[in-house]
Enzyme design. Structure first.
Site, mmCIF file in Angstrom:
data_model
loop_
_atom_site.group_PDB
_atom_site.id
_atom_site.type_symbol
_atom_site.label_atom_id
_atom_site.label_comp_id
_atom_site.label_asym_id
_atom_site.label_seq_id
_atom_site.Cartn_x
_atom_site.Cartn_y
_atom_site.Cartn_z
ATOM 1 N N ASN A 13 0.871 -1.170 0.000
ATOM 2 C CA ASN A 13 0.000 0.000 0.000
ATOM 3 C C ASN A 13 0.914 1.227 0.000
ATOM 4 O O ASN A 13 1.469 1.578 1.028
ATOM 5 C CB ASN A 13 -0.889 -0.031 1.257
ATOM 6 C CG ASN A 13 -1.720 1.233 1.410
ATOM 7 O OD1 ASN A 13 -1.792 2.051 0.497
ATOM 8 N ND2 ASN A 13 -2.346 1.380 2.571
ATOM 9 N N TRP A 14 1.045 1.808 -1.176
ATOM 10 C CA TRP A 14 1.966 2.960 -1.290
ATOM 11 C C TRP A 14 1.401 4.228 -0.670
ATOM 12 O O TRP A 14 2.085 5.216 -0.554
ATOM 13 C CB TRP A 14 2.307 3.200 -2.776
ATOM 14 C CG TRP A 14 3.441 2.357 -3.267
ATOM 15 C CD1 TRP A 14 4.049 1.331 -2.599
ATOM 16 C CD2 TRP A 14 4.131 2.470 -4.531
ATOM 17 N NE1 TRP A 14 5.057 0.795 -3.361
ATOM 18 C CE2 TRP A 14 5.120 1.478 -4.545
ATOM 19 C CE3 TRP A 14 3.977 3.294 -5.644
ATOM 20 C CZ2 TRP A 14 5.989 1.300 -5.637
ATOM 21 C CZ3 TRP A 14 4.825 3.120 -6.732
ATOM 22 C CH2 TRP A 14 5.825 2.138 -6.724
ATOM 23 N N LYS A 15 0.121 4.221 -0.333
ATOM 24 C CA LYS A 15 -0.547 5.427 0.181
ATOM 25 C C LYS A 15 -0.292 6.590 -0.776
ATOM 26 O O LYS A 15 -0.202 6.364 -1.983
ATOM 27 C CB LYS A 15 -0.093 5.703 1.615
ATOM 28 C CG LYS A 15 -0.210 4.434 2.485
ATOM 29 C CD LYS A 15 -0.151 4.680 3.942
ATOM 30 C CE LYS A 15 -0.331 3.366 4.678
ATOM 31 N NZ LYS A 15 -0.387 3.494 6.110
ATOM 32 N N HIS A 99 -9.793 1.306 4.381
ATOM 33 C CA HIS A 99 -8.556 1.506 5.140
ATOM 34 C C HIS A 99 -8.846 2.472 6.291
ATOM 35 O O HIS A 99 -9.625 3.409 6.145
ATOM 36 C CB HIS A 99 -7.462 2.064 4.220
ATOM 37 C CG HIS A 99 -6.117 2.044 4.883
ATOM 38 N ND1 HIS A 99 -5.736 3.006 5.788
ATOM 39 C CD2 HIS A 99 -5.090 1.166 4.800
ATOM 40 C CE1 HIS A 99 -4.511 2.717 6.231
ATOM 41 N NE2 HIS A 99 -4.104 1.606 5.648
ATOM 42 N N GLU A 101 -7.279 4.870 7.421
ATOM 43 C CA GLU A 101 -7.013 6.285 7.120
ATOM 44 C C GLU A 101 -8.203 6.903 6.387
ATOM 45 O O GLU A 101 -8.498 8.087 6.553
ATOM 46 C CB GLU A 101 -5.714 6.410 6.304
ATOM 47 C CG GLU A 101 -4.491 6.212 7.203
ATOM 48 C CD GLU A 101 -3.277 5.639 6.512
ATOM 49 O OE1 GLU A 101 -3.189 5.688 5.281
ATOM 50 O OE2 GLU A 101 -2.391 5.130 7.233
ATOM 51 N N GLU A 171 -5.987 -4.886 10.150
ATOM 52 C CA GLU A 171 -4.986 -3.852 10.408
ATOM 53 C C GLU A 171 -5.327 -3.106 11.696
ATOM 54 O O GLU A 171 -6.132 -2.152 11.671
ATOM 55 C CB GLU A 171 -4.948 -2.855 9.247
ATOM 56 C CG GLU A 171 -4.542 -3.462 7.924
ATOM 57 C CD GLU A 171 -3.859 -2.429 7.030
ATOM 58 O OE1 GLU A 171 -2.770 -2.724 6.549
ATOM 59 O OE2 GLU A 171 -4.408 -1.338 6.841
ATOM 60 N N GLY A 177 1.849 2.291 10.710
ATOM 61 C CA GLY A 177 2.814 3.383 10.578
ATOM 62 C C GLY A 177 3.466 3.801 11.875
ATOM 63 O O GLY A 177 4.120 4.828 11.953
ATOM 64 N N SER A 217 2.781 -2.177 10.316
ATOM 65 C CA SER A 217 4.220 -2.257 10.599
ATOM 66 C C SER A 217 4.817 -3.642 10.320
ATOM 67 O O SER A 217 5.761 -4.058 10.985
ATOM 68 C CB SER A 217 4.529 -1.814 12.033
ATOM 69 O OG SER A 217 4.095 -0.479 12.232
ATOM 70 N N GLY A 238 2.563 -1.209 4.271
ATOM 71 C CA GLY A 238 2.654 0.217 3.953
ATOM 72 C C GLY A 238 4.096 0.646 3.760
ATOM 73 O O GLY A 238 4.673 0.475 2.681
ATOM 74 N N GLY A 239 4.699 1.164 4.808
ATOM 75 C CA GLY A 239 6.057 1.733 4.737
ATOM 76 C C GLY A 239 7.070 0.829 4.039
ATOM 77 O O GLY A 239 7.828 1.291 3.172
HETATM 78 P P1 PGA Z 1 2.383 0.220 7.630
HETATM 79 O O1 PGA Z 1 0.985 0.475 6.898
HETATM 80 O O2 PGA Z 1 2.933 -1.078 7.097
HETATM 81 O O3 PGA Z 1 3.241 1.400 7.235
HETATM 82 O O4 PGA Z 1 2.125 0.166 9.091
HETATM 83 C C1 PGA Z 1 0.096 -0.571 6.636
HETATM 84 C C2 PGA Z 1 -1.162 -0.025 6.017
HETATM 85 O O5 PGA Z 1 -1.606 1.061 6.430
HETATM 86 O O6 PGA Z 1 -1.747 -0.644 5.115
#
Ligand code: PGA
Length: 256
Positions: A13-15, A99, A101, A171, A177, A217, A238-239
């Site tokens: 997930n590149w956001k 998600h 967010e 999640e 994050g 994470s 994500g990251g």
């Molecule tokens: P993260 O993000 O791996 O940076 O914690 C995961 C996500 O939000 O899908």
């Protein structure tokens, strides 16, 4: 993972990161680090404008492209929105929905997420449906209740044949994050519960077949332990999906 019943799946997930011009160099480095023969599905969910570049670059190394959100409507006067049909037309194979967010910053409701999942399925795109509890909910002992509510709401009106086209991602919000990963036991406990809820809703066969991912994470260091859990079929990353080498290490961790 239980490879007998389910194919492992690693989705990035590149956001809201990266530029179209950065996709090709990223994918060349990823390709150099990925095993050519793999037993897992791999996808990168990217911002809408980057989907065409990802589809093109991904072809060479069997990485599918995905979106990160779509409209609940088919088409029309919805300024700023991207439709499921438009994503399908660009050859996106997956799309994240719900998600945390989006739930947090765009006030997305469970009903809206359910509508988005349905329109994605109608257009041949697999929704990656995200659920997860906040730290407060976990501390108050409300995790399972909250997850059950989110799963049931997101899947409302979705048939068992449609469920086969869905992926669920657990999640925990407090792990996204933050560098705070759920322990393998905590992640397994909730992913196992999600499978149990699906078993009650759709029966044992469907529950056995549905891919459930962990996200929050997950990284090159902790992936192996998380993926060793029986009900964790992969990760939503994500990251670490922004770093080709780290992402490839996570993909390779599914070969254990
Ligand atoms: P993260 O993000 O791996 O940076 O914690 C995961 C996500 O939000 O899908």
């Amino acid at each position: 993972m239980n490879k007998k019943y389910r194919k492992p799946f690693i989705a990035g997930n590149w956001k809201m990161n990266m530029l179209a011009s950065e996709v090709k160099p990223f994918m060349s480095e990823l390709k150099a680090n990925l095993p050519a023969e793999r037993s897992c599905d791999v996808a990168l969910c990217v911002p809408g404008p980057l989907v065409p570049a990802m589809v093109k670059a991904g072809r060479e190394c069997k990485v599918s492209a995905g979106g990160q959100d779509c409209s609940q409507y088919a088409k029309g006067a919805y300024t700023g929105e991207v439709s499921a049909l438009q994503l399908a037309d660009l050859k996106a194979k997956y799309c994240i929905v719900g998600h945390s967010e989006r739930r947090q910053y765009h006030a997305e409701s469970d009903m809206l997420i359910n509508a988005k999942a349905k329109i994605l399925i109608e257009n041949g795109i697999k929704p990656i449906i995200c659920v997860g509890e906040s730290l407060e909910q976990r501390e108050m002992g409300l995790t399972m209740e909250h997850i059950a509510y989110q799963v049931k709401a997101a899947l409302s009106g979705i048939s068992s044949s449609e469920l086969r086209k869905c992926v669920i991602a657990y999640e925990p919000i407090w792990a996204i994050g933050t560098g705070k990963t759920a322990t393998a036991d905590q992640a397994q406990e909730v992913c196992g519960e999600i499978r149990a809820i699906i078993r009650k809703m759709y029966g044992a066969r469907s529950a056995r077949a549905v891919q459930i991912l962990y996200g929050g994470s997950m990284n090159a260091k902790n992936a192996t332990e998380l993926l060793a859990q029986p009900d964790i079929d992969g990760g939503l990353i994500g990251g670490a999906s922004l770093k080709p080498v780290d992402f490839s290490v996570i993909v390779k961790a599914t070969e254990q």
